[in-house]
Design a protein around this motif. Structure first.
Motif, mmCIF file in Angstrom:
data_model
loop_
_atom_site.group_PDB
_atom_site.id
_atom_site.type_symbol
_atom_site.label_atom_id
_atom_site.label_comp_id
_atom_site.label_asym_id
_atom_site.label_seq_id
_atom_site.Cartn_x
_atom_site.Cartn_y
_atom_site.Cartn_z
ATOM 1 N N ARG A 148 0.834 -1.200 0.000
ATOM 2 C CA ARG A 148 0.000 0.000 0.000
ATOM 3 C C ARG A 148 0.870 1.251 0.000
ATOM 4 N NH1 ARG A 148 -2.776 -0.747 4.571
ATOM 5 N NH2 ARG A 148 -4.244 -2.125 3.521
ATOM 6 N N ALA A 149 1.944 1.215 0.776
ATOM 7 C CA ALA A 149 2.849 2.369 0.814
ATOM 8 C C ALA A 149 3.550 2.564 -0.522
ATOM 9 C CB ALA A 149 3.881 2.179 1.928
ATOM 10 N N LEU A 150 3.966 1.461 -1.147
ATOM 11 C CA LEU A 150 4.639 1.565 -2.443
ATOM 12 C C LEU A 150 3.683 2.061 -3.520
ATOM 13 C CD1 LEU A 150 6.768 -1.720 -2.334
ATOM 14 C CD2 LEU A 150 7.596 0.622 -2.083
ATOM 15 N N LEU A 151 2.423 1.646 -3.441
ATOM 16 C CA LEU A 151 1.424 2.140 -4.379
ATOM 17 C C LEU A 151 1.231 3.645 -4.228
ATOM 18 C CD1 LEU A 151 -1.170 -0.757 -4.072
ATOM 19 C CD2 LEU A 151 -0.123 -0.021 -6.220
ATOM 20 N N SER A 152 1.210 4.110 -2.991
ATOM 21 C CA SER A 152 1.018 5.552 -2.760
ATOM 22 C C SER A 152 2.215 6.359 -3.258
ATOM 23 C CB SER A 152 0.782 5.821 -1.276
ATOM 24 O OG SER A 152 1.957 5.562 -0.512
ATOM 25 N N MET A 153 3.399 5.761 -3.231
ATOM 26 C CA MET A 153 4.584 6.439 -3.768
ATOM 27 C C MET A 153 4.598 6.451 -5.290
ATOM 28 S SD MET A 153 7.625 4.876 -1.386
ATOM 29 C CE MET A 153 7.386 4.618 0.374
ATOM 30 N N GLY A 154 3.805 5.574 -5.884
ATOM 31 C CA GLY A 154 3.758 5.516 -7.334
ATOM 32 C C GLY A 154 4.840 4.677 -7.974
ATOM 33 N N VAL A 155 5.535 3.846 -7.187
ATOM 34 C CA VAL A 155 6.618 3.042 -7.755
ATOM 35 C C VAL A 155 6.176 1.630 -8.118
ATOM 36 C CG1 VAL A 155 8.448 4.377 -6.657
ATOM 37 C CG2 VAL A 155 7.458 2.421 -5.449
ATOM 38 N N VAL A 156 5.006 1.208 -7.631
ATOM 39 C CA VAL A 156 4.391 -0.032 -8.099
ATOM 40 C C VAL A 156 2.961 0.281 -8.497
ATOM 41 C CG1 VAL A 156 5.846 -1.471 -6.619
ATOM 42 C CG2 VAL A 156 3.559 -0.820 -5.851
ATOM 43 N N GLU A 157 2.377 -0.599 -9.294
ATOM 44 C CA GLU A 157 1.005 -0.407 -9.733
ATOM 45 C C GLU A 157 0.320 -1.753 -9.816
ATOM 46 O OE1 GLU A 157 1.468 1.544 -13.470
ATOM 47 O OE2 GLU A 157 2.150 -0.264 -14.530
ATOM 48 N N GLU A 158 -1.033 -1.726 -9.801
ATOM 49 C CA GLU A 158 -1.815 -2.945 -9.891
ATOM 50 C C GLU A 158 -2.168 -3.238 -11.346
ATOM 51 O OE1 GLU A 158 -5.030 -1.883 -7.290
ATOM 52 O OE2 GLU A 158 -4.230 -3.162 -5.692
ATOM 53 N N LEU A 159 -2.210 -4.513 -11.680
ATOM 54 C CA LEU A 159 -2.631 -4.942 -13.005
ATOM 55 C C LEU A 159 -4.081 -5.382 -12.966
ATOM 56 C CD1 LEU A 159 0.371 -7.056 -14.302
ATOM 57 C CD2 LEU A 159 -0.406 -4.876 -15.181
ATOM 58 N N GLY A 160 -4.811 -5.167 -14.032
ATOM 59 C CA GLY A 160 -6.178 -5.651 -14.120
ATOM 60 C C GLY A 160 -7.147 -4.766 -13.364
ATOM 61 N N ASP A 161 -8.369 -5.178 -13.354
ATOM 62 C CA ASP A 161 -9.445 -4.448 -12.684
ATOM 63 C C ASP A 161 -9.707 -5.069 -11.325
ATOM 64 O OD1 ASP A 161 -11.633 -3.096 -11.857
ATOM 65 O OD2 ASP A 161 -12.980 -3.789 -13.460
ATOM 66 N N PRO A 162 -9.341 -4.385 -10.246
ATOM 67 C CA PRO A 162 -9.494 -4.972 -8.911
ATOM 68 C C PRO A 162 -10.894 -4.819 -8.336
ATOM 69 C CG PRO A 162 -8.516 -2.800 -8.729
ATOM 70 C CD PRO A 162 -8.714 -3.056 -10.206
ATOM 71 N N ALA A 163 -11.849 -4.278 -9.110
ATOM 72 C CA ALA A 163 -13.155 -3.936 -8.548
ATOM 73 C C ALA A 163 -13.877 -5.138 -7.952
ATOM 74 C CB ALA A 163 -14.025 -3.300 -9.638
ATOM 75 N N HIS A 164 -13.684 -6.303 -8.556
ATOM 76 C CA HIS A 164 -14.440 -7.474 -8.088
ATOM 77 C C HIS A 164 -13.580 -8.439 -7.281
ATOM 78 C CE1 HIS A 164 -17.703 -6.097 -10.617
ATOM 79 N NE2 HIS A 164 -16.886 -6.077 -11.670
ATOM 80 N N GLN A 165 -12.392 -7.987 -6.894
ATOM 81 C CA GLN A 165 -11.528 -8.864 -6.115
ATOM 82 C C GLN A 165 -11.958 -8.861 -4.648
ATOM 83 O OE1 GLN A 165 -9.213 -10.799 -7.335
ATOM 84 N NE2 GLN A 165 -9.343 -10.049 -9.444
ATOM 85 N N ALA A 166 -11.528 -9.864 -3.953
ATOM 86 C CA ALA A 166 -11.848 -9.972 -2.535
ATOM 87 C C ALA A 166 -11.130 -8.886 -1.752
ATOM 88 C CB ALA A 166 -11.435 -11.358 -2.020
ATOM 89 N N ARG A 167 -11.582 -8.693 -0.511
ATOM 90 C CA ARG A 167 -10.973 -7.694 0.357
ATOM 91 C C ARG A 167 -9.467 -7.953 0.472
ATOM 92 N NH1 ARG A 167 -12.546 -6.467 6.687
ATOM 93 N NH2 ARG A 167 -11.162 -4.662 6.935
ATOM 94 N N GLY A 168 -8.685 -6.905 0.343
ATOM 95 C CA GLY A 168 -7.237 -7.041 0.384
ATOM 96 C C GLY A 168 -6.645 -7.305 -0.982
ATOM 97 N N ARG A 169 -7.488 -7.711 -1.946
ATOM 98 C CA ARG A 169 -7.073 -7.933 -3.333
ATOM 99 C C ARG A 169 -5.794 -8.757 -3.437
ATOM 100 N NH1 ARG A 169 -8.538 -2.452 -3.270
ATOM 101 N NH2 ARG A 169 -6.410 -1.708 -3.483
ATOM 102 N N PRO A 170 -5.729 -9.920 -2.772
ATOM 103 C CA PRO A 170 -4.490 -10.713 -2.790
ATOM 104 C C PRO A 170 -4.126 -11.246 -4.165
ATOM 105 C CG PRO A 170 -6.288 -11.995 -1.863
ATOM 106 C CD PRO A 170 -6.814 -10.602 -2.018
ATOM 107 N N ALA A 171 -5.116 -11.382 -5.075
ATOM 108 C CA ALA A 171 -4.817 -11.991 -6.366
ATOM 109 C C ALA A 171 -4.497 -10.966 -7.446
ATOM 110 C CB ALA A 171 -5.996 -12.855 -6.815
ATOM 111 N N VAL A 172 -4.618 -9.674 -7.142
ATOM 112 C CA VAL A 172 -4.321 -8.652 -8.142
ATOM 113 C C VAL A 172 -2.807 -8.505 -8.255
ATOM 114 C CG1 VAL A 172 -4.592 -6.233 -8.804
ATOM 115 C CG2 VAL A 172 -6.459 -7.435 -7.632
ATOM 116 N N PRO A 173 -2.250 -8.787 -9.411
ATOM 117 C CA PRO A 173 -0.789 -8.698 -9.542
ATOM 118 C C PRO A 173 -0.278 -7.271 -9.385
ATOM 119 C CG PRO A 173 -1.756 -9.979 -11.335
ATOM 120 C CD PRO A 173 -2.889 -9.283 -10.636
ATOM 121 N N LEU A 174 0.892 -7.173 -8.809
ATOM 122 C CA LEU A 174 1.606 -5.905 -8.709
ATOM 123 C C LEU A 174 2.803 -5.948 -9.661
ATOM 124 C CD1 LEU A 174 1.778 -5.527 -4.810
ATOM 125 C CD2 LEU A 174 0.191 -4.365 -6.349
ATOM 126 N N ARG A 175 3.154 -4.791 -10.183
ATOM 127 C CA ARG A 175 4.357 -4.687 -10.996
ATOM 128 C C ARG A 175 4.993 -3.326 -10.777
ATOM 129 N NH1 ARG A 175 2.063 -3.836 -17.200
ATOM 130 N NH2 ARG A 175 1.074 -1.785 -16.829
#
Length: 368
Positions: free
Chosen positions: A44-71
Motif C-alpha cells: 500500500r505504501a509503495l502504491l502511494s509512492m507511485g513506484v508499483v502499480e496494480e494490473l487488471g481491474d481490482p473492482a471485483h476482487q476480494a478484500r485485500g485484493r491478494p490476487a491482483v498482480p503488482l508490478r
C-alpha cells in the motif's frame, strides 16, 4: 519530487518485482517470507509512492485484493546516465521499470568535467521535454568514468588521459555543482555489469555475475548476491593490471594497434571490420592470442567468485566478441563440482552497456 527513503522490506519487494515481473501479493509474501498482512501494508505504501502499480481491474476482487498482480510502475520516475569517452558523448534515460526511454550519442572534441556537465544538463532537458517527462520524478543521474577510483569516497578517479581535466579532479563536487541532481559516479566496467544484470536479464537467473568490459582497456564489473563488489579500496575488477600497458593486451585499442601495424589504414575501433579481407588475418591472430590471455581472467573469476555468468561486452564488433567466446569455450578452462566450467557468454544488449548501466545506478541504489 524526491522518492522517500525505502524500508528494507520495501526494497526487497521492488527487487523481487524487478527480477520476476508481475506477482500477486500472496506470491510476493510467500517468496519474501513476509506475512500477508505485512505485505499488504508495505505494498500500500509503495502504491502511494507511485513506484508499483496494480494490473487488471481490482473492482471485483476480494478484500485485500491478494490476487491482483503488482508490478513496477514505469511512471515511478526516470534516471539519467552519461559517459564521456575519447571523441564521443553518450546519454541514456531509463524509467523506473528499467525500460530505455531515450538515448543520445554525438561526436565531441575533448571535454573537461565542467563542460561535460553543462552539455549533459542541456541535452537531458531536451530529452525530458521531448519524451513528456516534465513533472515526473527525477531519480538521479549516474556518470560512468573510464578508470578506477582514487579514493574510497568515489570523489576522485584515475580517469584515462584522453579526457582532459578529469584525472584526480573532485568529480562529484564539480558535476553536482553544475547538474544539481542526485549523483552517482561509478567505474565504467561496474556500470556495464549493472546493465547486463538488469537489462540483459541476468537478474532472473543469477545473483552473482562477472562482466568483462573490453573498452578503452580491459576491466571487470563484479556483482555478488545482487550487489556491486568494489573491494577494500574501490578497485575490485581492475583486471587490466594483469596485462601491462607496454605489452600486448586483450583490449580493443590493442587490436586497433595490431591492425595499423599490419598496414590497415583505420583510425578508430568503430572501423574494425572482421569481414574486410585486409583485416581478417590480423583479427584472427589477435583473437587467438587474446583468448589465451583471457583464460586466466575467466579461470580465476570462476574459482574465486563462482559466477552464474561471465559476460564479454564492449564496443568490439559482435563477430569479434563471439570469436573470443568460441575460443574460450574450446579452451582447457578449469572445472569444478558437477563438471562446471567458466560460463562465458557474449552480451546481447543493444546500445552502450556503460551508459545504460550509468542510468541504472540511481535505480540500483534504491533496492540493492
Amino acid at each position: 519530487m524526491l522518492l522517500p527513503a525505502l524500508e528494507k522490506d520495501q526494497r526487497r519487494i521492488i527487487q523481487e518485482l524487478r527480477k520476476s515481473g508481475a506477482l500477486s501479493r500472496s506470491a510476493l509474501a510467500a517468496r519474501l517470507e513476509i506475512s500477508p498482512a505485512a505485505l499488504t501494508k508495505l505494498s500500500r505504501a509503495l502504491l502511494s509512492m507511485g513506484v508499483v502499480e496494480e494490473l487488471g481491474d481490482p473492482a471485483h476482487q476480494a478484500r485485500g485484493r491478494p490476487a491482483v498482480p503488482l508490478r513496477l510502475a514505469s511512471s515511478g520516475g526516470y534516471a539519467v546516465g552519461a559517459t564521456a569517452h575519447k571523441g564521443m558523448l553518450d546519454i541514456a534515460l531509463v524509467d523506473f521499470a528499467g525500460a530505455v526511454v531515450a538515448t543520445h550519442h554525438e561526436t565531441i572534441p575533448p571535454i573537461d568535467p565542467r563542460q561535460f556537465a553543462r552539455k549533459v544538463r542541456e541535452i537531458t532537458h531536451e530529452l525530458v521535454s521531448r519524451h513528456n517527462l516534465l513533472g515526473q520524478r527525477m531519480l538521479g543521474m549516474g556518470v560512468a568514468v573510464p578508470g578506477p577510483a582514487l579514493s574510497n569516497d568515489g570523489e576522485r578517479w584515475s580517469v584515462v588521459d584522453a579526457l582532459p581535466g578529469w584525472r584526480g579532479a573532485p568529480l562529484h563536487e564539480i558535476l553536482s555543482g553544475e547538474l544539481g541532481w542526485p549523483l552517482w559516479l561509478e567505474n565504467d566496467a561496474n556500470a556495464a555489469a549493472l546493465a547486463e544484470f538488469y537489462l540483459g536479464g541476468l537478474l532472473r537467473d543469477f545473483s552473482t555475475v562477472v562482466v568483462l568490459l573490453l573498452g578503452y582497456g580491459i576491466g571487470a564489473g563484479v556483482i555478488v548476491d545482487g550487489r556491486l563488489m568494489r573491494g577494500q579500496y574501490g578497485v575490485a575488477g581492475e583486471v587490466g593490471c594483469l596485462f601491462p600497458m607496454d605489452q600486448p593486451r586483450p583490449s580493443p585499442l590493442d587490436l586497433l594497434a595490431c591492425l595499423r601495424a599490419d598496414g590497415c589504414a583505420i583510425t578508430s575501433v568503430a572501423e574494425i571490420d572482421p569481414t574486410a579481407a585486409e583485416q581478417r588475418p590480423t583479427i584472427e591472430a589477435w583473437l587467438d592470442r587474446a583468448a589465451e590471455q583471457l583464460e586466466v581472467v575467466c579461470n580465476t573469476a570462476f574459482a574465486w567468485i563462482d559466477p552464474g555468468a561471465i559476460v564479454l561486452a564492449g564496443p568490439l564488433p559482435g563477430e569479434v566478441l563471439c570469436g573470443l567466446e568460441a575460443r574460450l569455450s574450446r579452451a582447457a578452462l578449469v572445472v569444478t563440482v558437477g563438471n562446471r566450467r567458466p560460463p562465458v557468454r557474449v552480451s546481447g544488449l543493444e546500445g552502450s552497456p556503460i551508459t545504460l548501466g550509468a542510468a541504472l545506478l540511481p535505480i540500483h541504489a534504491l533496492a540493492a
